[in-house]
Design a protein around this motif. Sequence first.
Motif, PDB file in Angstrom:
ATOM      1  N   ALA A  26       0.830  -1.205   0.000  1.00  0.00           N
ATOM      2  CA  ALA A  26       0.000   0.000   0.000  1.00  0.00           C
ATOM      3  C   ALA A  26       0.864   1.254   0.000  1.00  0.00           C
ATOM      4  N   LEU A  27       1.895   1.271   0.829  1.00  0.00           N
ATOM      5  CA  LEU A  27       2.761   2.460   0.910  1.00  0.00           C
ATOM      6  C   LEU A  27       3.530   2.673  -0.389  1.00  0.00           C
ATOM      7  N   LEU A  28       4.043   1.589  -0.982  1.00  0.00           N
ATOM      8  CA  LEU A  28       4.749   1.721  -2.265  1.00  0.00           C
ATOM      9  C   LEU A  28       3.800   2.194  -3.363  1.00  0.00           C
ATOM     10  N   LEU A 211       8.329  11.025  -1.674  1.00  0.00           N
ATOM     11  CA  LEU A 211       9.443  10.680  -0.790  1.00  0.00           C
ATOM     12  C   LEU A 211       8.947  10.291   0.600  1.00  0.00           C
ATOM     13  N   THR A 212       7.905  10.961   1.057  1.00  0.00           N
ATOM     14  CA  THR A 212       7.323  10.621   2.360  1.00  0.00           C
ATOM     15  C   THR A 212       6.778   9.195   2.354  1.00  0.00           C
ATOM     16  N   ALA A 217       7.442   3.449   3.606  1.00  0.00           N
ATOM     17  CA  ALA A 217       7.529   2.066   3.125  1.00  0.00           C
ATOM     18  C   ALA A 217       8.819   1.406   3.610  1.00  0.00           C
ATOM     19  N   PHE A 218       9.924   2.149   3.580  1.00  0.00           N
ATOM     20  CA  PHE A 218      11.207   1.612   4.056  1.00  0.00           C
ATOM     21  C   PHE A 218      11.131   1.292   5.548  1.00  0.00           C
ATOM     22  N   ILE A 219      10.568   2.226   6.319  1.00  0.00           N
ATOM     23  CA  ILE A 219      10.433   2.008   7.766  1.00  0.00           C
ATOM     24  C   ILE A 219       9.528   0.817   8.050  1.00  0.00           C
ATOM     25  N   TRP A 220       8.427   0.731   7.316  1.00  0.00           N
ATOM     26  CA  TRP A 220       7.483  -0.377   7.500  1.00  0.00           C
ATOM     27  C   TRP A 220       8.160  -1.713   7.188  1.00  0.00           C
ATOM     28  N   ALA A 221       8.948  -1.739   6.085  1.00  0.00           N
ATOM     29  CA  ALA A 221       9.643  -2.970   5.710  1.00  0.00           C
ATOM     30  C   ALA A 221      10.649  -3.362   6.789  1.00  0.00           C
ATOM     31  N   ALA A 222      11.375  -2.382   7.328  1.00  0.00           N
ATOM     32  CA  ALA A 222      12.355  -2.674   8.377  1.00  0.00           C
ATOM     33  C   ALA A 222      11.664  -3.202   9.639  1.00  0.00           C
TER      34      ALA A 222
END
Length: 237
Positions: A26-28, A211-212, A217-222
């Motif tokens: 969803a974020l991507l 970018l937000t 998405a990066f934070i969620w994946a981590a």
Amino acid sequence: ALFIGDEDAMRRFIFLFLVGGLGLLALLSLGIWQMQRLAWKEDILATIEARIADAPGPLPEVLESERDKYLPVRLEGEILPGELHVLTSIQGTGAGYRVSAPFVTDGGRRLLLDRGFIIASRKDETRTTGLATVIGNLHWPVEVDGFTPEPDTEKNIWYARDVAPMAAELGTEPAMVILRELRSDAVDVGATLPQPVTISGIANDHLQYALTWFSLAFIWAAMTAYFLWRNRAKSEG
């Protein structure tokens, strides 16, 4: 084995994997959508910028705000007495006013003419009127919102350009020409600083939004990877 016979751990893993994967997707998707919106907005801005810079032409017989917005025009006529002052400021210059005056064309059309900027101390000066050639762009600025105060007509202070009531005040058509160039044989007493139409005031925040979403998405994946690792560690410990 990934889970040593622990069915509860397996269920937790599957749940975390699905929630994490769907949230990441969803974020991507939101980030990609904003990038698509960015390309769309940049195309619109390029079209507007090209139109603003076109060679000026005559005033259309019938004006339509959506169709004729930013249309370059060349008008022969006369600047009439009477001004409306819109409170504003320019970075590096300070507070002042945008001056709008009635302009009547040789064909008898009356329009609002945004003559440009003056500093606050020059509010009561008399500015040149009379025969002139005006080169500028048609515009219907949208600057009024629910927080905009009503104009102070006694002091002649408006807090935003609002074409319809300004036109009613000066007895013109509800259309504004933003001055780009003024040609006149008269000495330009009390000259204003023209503020031609540009695309700088048109918001284009889609890259920032993209970018937000990609950062989230990066934070969620981590976070998903961390919780999956911890779930595995618990099942093996």
